[in-house]
Design an enzyme around this catalytic site. Structure first.
Site, PDB file in Angstrom:
ATOM      1  N   CYS A 118      -2.441  11.260   3.474  1.00 26.47           N
ATOM      2  CA  CYS A 118      -1.117  11.717   3.058  1.00 26.47           C
ATOM      3  C   CYS A 118      -1.098  11.938   1.549  1.00 26.47           C
ATOM      4  O   CYS A 118      -1.766  11.222   0.811  1.00 26.47           O
ATOM      5  CB  CYS A 118      -0.077  10.659   3.436  1.00 26.47           C
ATOM      6  SG  CYS A 118       1.605  11.166   3.108  1.00 26.47           S
ATOM      7  N   CYS A 143       2.178   1.814   1.190  1.00 26.23           N
ATOM      8  CA  CYS A 143       1.526   2.405   2.362  1.00 26.23           C
ATOM      9  C   CYS A 143       0.011   2.457   2.227  1.00 26.23           C
ATOM     10  O   CYS A 143      -0.519   2.941   1.231  1.00 26.23           O
ATOM     11  CB  CYS A 143       2.082   3.803   2.562  1.00 26.23           C
ATOM     12  SG  CYS A 143       1.204   4.735   3.817  1.00 26.23           S
TER      13      CYS A 143
HETATM   14  S1  SF4 Z   1       4.625   5.960   4.102  1.00 24.27           S
HETATM   15 FE1  SF4 Z   1       2.493   6.583   3.830  1.00 24.27          FE
HETATM   16  S2  SF4 Z   1       2.133   8.150   5.361  1.00 24.27           S
HETATM   17 FE2  SF4 Z   1       4.361   7.926   5.141  1.00 24.27          FE
HETATM   18  S3  SF4 Z   1       4.956   9.443   3.583  1.00 24.27           S
HETATM   19 FE3  SF4 Z   1       4.562   7.543   2.464  1.00 24.27          FE
HETATM   20  S4  SF4 Z   1       2.415   7.675   1.872  1.00 24.27           S
HETATM   21 FE4  SF4 Z   1       2.737   9.205   3.444  1.00 24.27          FE
END
Ligand code: SF4
Length: 356
Positions: free
Chosen positions: A121, A128
């Site tokens: 991502c 995360c």
């Molecule tokens: S939580 Fe993780 S996967 Fe979801 S938008 Fe944020 S960085 Fe991306």
């Protein structure tokens, strides 16, 4: 010649690619109702067509490499793509009780599949694990579809059984808008999985301009926003994307989003101890959502190794919730589904990468 993933296509598209076109319906049936994983299994197709399909299409783009079972019935899957990258998906089993007027109680089980839309991502949220691995590539619609098809097959979930979908696994779905929208259409195909649009929820970190674009498409899907903070300064710390799309722009985009009469926009609020679990934040959240048909989902932060953030206390969670509900805002606390199987997105993949 490059082979394409057959699940990348809607039935109408497939019927233009296959001759004769009526075979597309049969192929759809084999893929989504009988969970076929090879063209050989499609008994009512002529030999010649199977040969053409084998030459031009892939039907098994994902391979299951790991599954973790939780005590509460949730299962977390790690799938390998044809290029060796891996993505996660989670099957959640919700058990509900319905109380009827005649005094009877009906037990209901509902499946929800949480799917990934990208390998890695770009958004970079501080809490995360997916973000820490960086961004690799977008998934195609077929690779998104296949996560659900394999999970349904593996769990012997009848093709006609209702499931709910949440685009809330790895990746930012609106950063892969084209393929995600295509997958929404394929999921809802009548001859396919027939997952109604109102059972599909796109969860975004708040790319306001893409929310506006998605809204204009009038797909009939639900929207969930990962808000997590009520002021730009803190949100920027947790979600650096907030520099580009601040809270005011998100709220404006949501106000323009077409919402099904019986639905609400879900605002996800990841509660972190001593960071955003105070009453001042609750008050500000209430005023931000004024005028929106909103529902707030308070989520316990689920700590993992190496994070500075902590899980909030049950008492503070309850207090936060009560403040909102007593003022008329729908607010739930997310059950810690799959807590014992590292359910935050990216955690299973991280483990697998460490083991390599
Ligand atoms: S939580 Fe993780 S996967 Fe979801 S938008 Fe944020 S960085 Fe991306």
């Amino acid at each position: 010649m490059k082979q394409e993933i057959i699940q990348d296509f809607t039935q109408a598209e497939l019927s233009k690619l296959i001759t004769p076109s009526f075979r597309a319906k049969q192929i759809y049936h084999w893929i989504y109702h009988k969970y076929a994983t090879s063209f050989e299994e499609m008994k009512n197709l002529p030999k010649e067509l199977k040969k053409t399909l084998n030459e031009n299409y892939i039907i098994a783009p994902l391979k299951q490499v790991m599954v973790q079972n939780s005590k509460d019935g949730s299962k977390k899957y790690l799938f390998e793509l044809h290029d060796g990258h891996t993505v996660e998906a989670v099957l959640l089993l919700m058990k509900n009780k319905q109380y009827h007027e005649d005094g009877s109680v009906k037990h209901q089980e509902r499946y929800t599949v949480c799917i990934s839309s990208q390998v890695g991502c770009k958004v970079g949220c501080a809490f995360c694990l997916t973000a820490k691995g960086g961004f690799m590539r977008n998934l195609t619609a077929g690779e998104i579809i296949e996560q659900v098809r394999l999970i349904k097959k593996e769990n012997a979930i009848d093709a006609n059984r209702r499931v709910n979908l949440v685009y809330m696994g790895m990746g930012e779905p609106l950063d892969n808008l084209k393929e995600v929208v295509q997958s929404v259409k394929i999921f809802s195909e009548e001859e396919g999985m027939a997952i109604a649009r109102h059972r599909q929820t796109i969860s975004t970190s708040g790319l306001s301009s893409k929310i506006e674009r998605l809204g204009k498409m009038e797909l009939g899907i639900n929207l969930a926003i990962s808000l997590h903070a009520v002021d730009d300064e803190l949100r920027q710390k947790l979600m650096p994307i907030n520099k580009a799309y601040n809270i005011a722009s998100i709220i404006k985009a949501v106000k323009n989003f077409p919402i099904n009469d019986r639905k609400r926009v879900m605002f996800e609020y990841l509660v972190i101890k001593d960071v955003n679990d105070d009453m001042h934040s609750a008050k500000k959240l209430l005023s931000l959502l004024d005028g929106i048909k909103a529902k707030v989902n308070l989520i316990y932060f689920n700590p993992y190794g190496g994070t500075e953030f902590k899980r909030p206390s049950d008492k503070d969670m309850k207090k936060f919730q009560e403040y909102l509900t007593s003022r008329g805002l729908h607010c739930t606390i997310r059950e810690s589904k799959g807590l014992d199987i590292s359910a935050a997105c990216g955690q299973l993949r991280e483990q697998e990468l460490e083991n390599k």
